[in-house]
Design an enzyme around this catalytic site. Sequence first.
Site, PDB file in Angstrom:
ATOM      1  N   GLY A  20       0.837  -1.187   0.000  1.00  0.00           N
ATOM      2  CA  GLY A  20       0.000   0.000   0.000  1.00  0.00           C
ATOM      3  C   GLY A  20       0.882   1.250   0.000  1.00  0.00           C
ATOM      4  O   GLY A  20       2.049   1.210   0.404  1.00  0.00           O
ATOM      5  N   CYS A  21       0.310   2.371  -0.450  1.00  0.00           N
ATOM      6  CA  CYS A  21       1.122   3.587  -0.576  1.00  0.00           C
ATOM      7  C   CYS A  21       1.553   4.102   0.797  1.00  0.00           C
ATOM      8  O   CYS A  21       2.705   4.509   0.983  1.00  0.00           O
ATOM      9  CB  CYS A  21       0.359   4.651  -1.351  1.00  0.00           C
ATOM     10  SG  CYS A  21      -1.298   5.005  -0.735  1.00  0.00           S
ATOM     11  N   PHE A  22       0.655   4.078   1.775  1.00  0.00           N
ATOM     12  CA  PHE A  22       1.039   4.541   3.119  1.00  0.00           C
ATOM     13  C   PHE A  22       2.108   3.643   3.745  1.00  0.00           C
ATOM     14  O   PHE A  22       3.109   4.133   4.265  1.00  0.00           O
ATOM     15  CB  PHE A  22      -0.178   4.628   4.038  1.00  0.00           C
ATOM     16  CG  PHE A  22      -1.105   5.775   3.740  1.00  0.00           C
ATOM     17  CD1 PHE A  22      -0.651   7.082   3.769  1.00  0.00           C
ATOM     18  CD2 PHE A  22      -2.439   5.548   3.436  1.00  0.00           C
ATOM     19  CE1 PHE A  22      -1.513   8.149   3.518  1.00  0.00           C
ATOM     20  CE2 PHE A  22      -3.309   6.604   3.178  1.00  0.00           C
ATOM     21  CZ  PHE A  22      -2.840   7.910   3.218  1.00  0.00           C
TER      22      PHE A  22
END
Lengths: 342, 342, 342, 342
Positions: free
Chosen positions: C145-147
């Site tokens: 995921g980006c986070f």
Amino acid sequence: MTVKVAVAGASGYAGGEALRLLLAHPEVEIGAVTAASSAGTPLGQHQPHLVPLAGRNLQETSAETLGGHDVVFLALPHGHSAEIAAQLGPDVLVVDLGADHRLASAADWQRWYGGDHAGTWPYGLPELPGAREKLAGTKRIAVPGCFPTGGTLALAPALAAGLVRPEVTITAVTGTSGAGKSLKPHLLGSEVMGSASAYGVGGAHRHTPEFAQNLTAVAGVPVTVSFTPVLAPMPRGILTTASAPLAGETDTAAARAVYEKAYQAEPFVQVLPEGSWPVTSATLGSNNVQLQVAVDVDAGRLVVVAAIDNLTKGTAGGAIQSMNIALGLPETTGLPTVGVAP
Amino acid sequence: MTVKVAVAGASGYAGGEALRLLLAHPEVEIGAVTAASSAGTPLGQHQPHLVPLAGRNLQETSAETLGGHDVVFLALPHGHSAEIAAQLGPDVLVVDLGADHRLASAADWQRWYGGDHAGTWPYGLPELPGAREKLAGTKRIAVPGCFPTGGTLALAPALAAGLVRPEVTITAVTGTSGAGKSLKPHLLGSEVMGSASAYGVGGAHRHTPEFAQNLTAVAGVPVTVSFTPVLAPMPRGILTTASAPLAGETDTAAARAVYEKAYQAEPFVQVLPEGSWPVTSATLGSNNVQLQVAVDVDAGRLVVVAAIDNLTKGTAGGAIQSMNIALGLPETTGLPTVGVAP
Amino acid sequence: MTVKVAVAGASGYAGGEALRLLLAHPEVEIGAVTAASSAGTPLGQHQPHLVPLAGRNLQETSAETLGGHDVVFLALPHGHSAEIAAQLGPDVLVVDLGADHRLASAADWQRWYGGDHAGTWPYGLPELPGAREKLAGTKRIAVPGCFPTGGTLALAPALAAGLVRPEVTITAVTGTSGAGKSLKPHLLGSEVMGSASAYGVGGAHRHTPEFAQNLTAVAGVPVTVSFTPVLAPMPRGILTTASAPLAGETDTAAARAVYEKAYQAEPFVQVLPEGSWPVTSATLGSNNVQLQVAVDVDAGRLVVVAAIDNLTKGTAGGAIQSMNIALGLPETTGLPTVGVAP
Amino acid sequence: MTVKVAVAGASGYAGGEALRLLLAHPEVEIGAVTAASSAGTPLGQHQPHLVPLAGRNLQETSAETLGGHDVVFLALPHGHSAEIAAQLGPDVLVVDLGADHRLASAADWQRWYGGDHAGTWPYGLPELPGAREKLAGTKRIAVPGCFPTGGTLALAPALAAGLVRPEVTITAVTGTSGAGKSLKPHLLGSEVMGSASAYGVGGAHRHTPEFAQNLTAVAGVPVTVSFTPVLAPMPRGILTTASAPLAGETDTAAARAVYEKAYQAEPFVQVLPEGSWPVTSATLGSNNVQLQVAVDVDAGRLVVVAAIDNLTKGTAGGAIQSMNIALGLPETTGLPTVGVAP
């Protein structure tokens, strides 16, 4: 005097702005707030900035829920406002923020919107010659489109004074709230931030006939309008740049004098000092129009730039200004002349 | 072939963009990077996105530091580039991203910029008729202004084909990087975000004579230009909306055919499919120009909309495109045709 | 080597970014581009920046259209990618940009996403200890995921070195493209511009277990994660601010040394010079991670700030980096280390 | 009652916001407006949104020009306000929007600002326990910093109730106007748009001791504060995300109850309905604070999110609220509770 006001379309941007301004209006009591698909939910869910109304429940938009008010604001898609308005009594002041009752020509309506023409109501742009007389005491007001508000005020003095030939070009840079709270991909934040785009180019935007109607009335001869709207990455504001060929020799000072004279008594229009140019953020949240004028000698054109807040003067503020006139209140009642900047 | 390239003005936006693109150019080795007040500091402090050059120290901008390179890019305030260029040898390819060598008329230079006219160099807009011939093998290139790049490409085909009369109006909406990294109050983020404003209105912007020069050359008759730049809240991008009165009867399909023919062989110009309108974010970081055309029958005007990245095609990308031609490299070498979106 | 790559979900932001990067990849040939509701329309309508692919028609997303490729990128809603992946052969390299194959714990999957757990694939964050070994030669990659990409890289060195206690707080400010091209009111430009908001607060965001999984593996003891995402008015970029209580006495210089050592061989991670702090725009469009570290003696905490582009290193760039490893290509092939700024 | 108010620093953002609000205050007459380098120029040149004051000339900031007023607002760089204040009589109500009189500890002043400590004035955050008593009738008010306003109100109820341990972390995302109208490169529109960045990390921001002072007073025990400010691309607004370890077992409902009780009588603080999270744009231009609370059971932390307008409640609105108390006026006089959105 206390007037009881209902707002239909209260979950949208125009309805929300009407409520924001009505909350500060000393002669107004806010009655029903209605919506379509959001009916039954609290207003605070859709308009968290309207704190004093956060707990109000949205009702269905209908003649029943809107009945029993002195004034009804309709912030509805075109077609819907005419339908609802037809069911409201003749003693209710109906203020239509939509397009249904703006155009005088049924043919224009047919061409640009389609369907039956609902008729023409007094046009809520008080700064136009003769407008205040038609608005005084009226029970029906057609609020102008946001683009025609800025563009008409930018060009009317020059056309009325015969400074320019009746062939105008207008490019208006608008914030995204002008498109409403519509769930369309090109209105997503990811798309609009960092980007400018044109739309409705080549005479395809529905505000074109409204421009022509306004400017032709002012000029006394048919005015052709080349209008290009540009979407810019900001929530609010319209910066109108308008120009037209000079009708004769003139210079900036003379043109400025025409504009200063035309607007000297207007409470919401400021012709800026020489050397200052309009900035939309200076009008944010206010009912002001800020204008500047220049003559381009080389190009032989007059250029006018005007800044407004599309939701305030361009929609809900202009609507309340006209409501004030219709009700016999001082025209500026409850309307901000100070913007929120930076 | 490996050419050694120096960039003067490397701490600013134009210089930074030149370096960004040169880093991806397969035939280039980056030599000196120079600056004025920032000399002695690492480039990474000013351009943290140029990671491979972060540790490079900025040198003083001078004939000494710029000497010994095959190509020198000058991204300097006007006046400065002419001064430096005069000290560089005739065998060095000098690419001036500033204004000093764009205008052919000394009188125009005197009127718009003041001071001595430094002379006129081959003009770096390869898409103009005859431009590539002048650029091939040249040792001096005058890179066009960012506004004239978009506006000239928007109007040239119509003027060349005699579709419109030589009286054009241009409103161009620009991102803030076009104003450079200047510490002026109106360029602060707090001022520009959420706001649009016009400047240099009424023929006051220095790009006006450059527009007129380009379009007059294309049209073969003097072209008058009414140009209005608008500052919009975005870092990059120019959306040009241009229009002119039709010279005779025509329609959108015919106008589109003229543009498609004019640009069919151009690697960086896209006439968009019917119904699509340019969006600046689609060109971000690329050397592309995206165009669309419409005939407004009611207003009797042709309207053209063009999107570019002001720093890429509008400045440093256009500069490299011209450099490629001057050096005999394939014109597209090292230049992106894919934008960074959203 | 030329590998033929298909992209499913090509009309969205993650799919578009994958295509943008794959177009610049020297070993890749782009095959099928597929979508759901947009199937049958040209890609240029949805991704006007991908000029070389503008005329490609979107196909339906199915095992048939995706078959016959060496690599398949899945940029699909969770659940869908597992479904499609199950139909693709074992010799195809499947790169899942969605969540389906990230979590090791079926209970976590059940709690945070619901439905059946599709299994766990090698995790595409090559900078984690041991990750490259698992990615080499694999035919299945779960892209982080980006986070978690930004937050894991911000905290891993400190946890691995025992600098901090395993109780971390992370606030990550993200651009709107992280939410995808979803037609939700709070993602409209009018809503996001000029505004910051938090969501998924109090451990409610689905990336929380992914953070915990990554950091626990690095620390060797269970790590608790308090994660708060904030939506900011920008299209791209994640600025992660992370902190944790110091495990013992230390200072900024010592902490910096730990980070510099951890990342010295990493091609895409830059520990910035002392005194410089990460800015997301410097990473825009690049596969870089920019980091800085400080010890707050008064508060007894280590603070780390990391900037990435959520679509590049945070999604599609990280995916291609892992693909390169899986295919035995040099890890940096085709991936930009230069951002697009300003 | 009509009080005559002078504003020093009227060309800046804090001074401009004070004037915007004072123009709407029914008991205020605006007297002198003063500035430093802009003295002698019309206010309209710097604050075009303050239309009713556009023609006012800025005077020099001095004891003479500020004399003869009932109330003087000082929106000056730190150090300057103490210097001017010392020259104003004891009967004048002096409202210092700067930092000079906020800190109780001379050692803290010395460490964070340097130079002589000017003394400590009653602190203008009426929502703090005991604050209103100290403000009633005072002639000197120290207006809180914008970050401590949001962060203190976010954490005070939890610390006062013993819900959490006195070790708090705060990440606050701020609009750019918080940095003032300073001509610094990193505040240019081109730099801030599309980008987020952290600054003053690791306890380096001057608001850190103010946080600690406020929260320690509320908690009754020393509170450590890890504070990270983040600059986001918006002109106004602060979104504070704060968290602290739970002191014992609790849940979201119990925490919400604590906050609702703490703020039930506060006119400007809204604990939002369950499921709603603060959005800064909802508070734009208003004196409101919007709050939400969650318990993260897995991480064992309380998380609070608060939205304010940094210039209104965070600076000039909070100042007028305290002025009202000092003057014996109803506390809400002239202060907006409705935001301007979208």
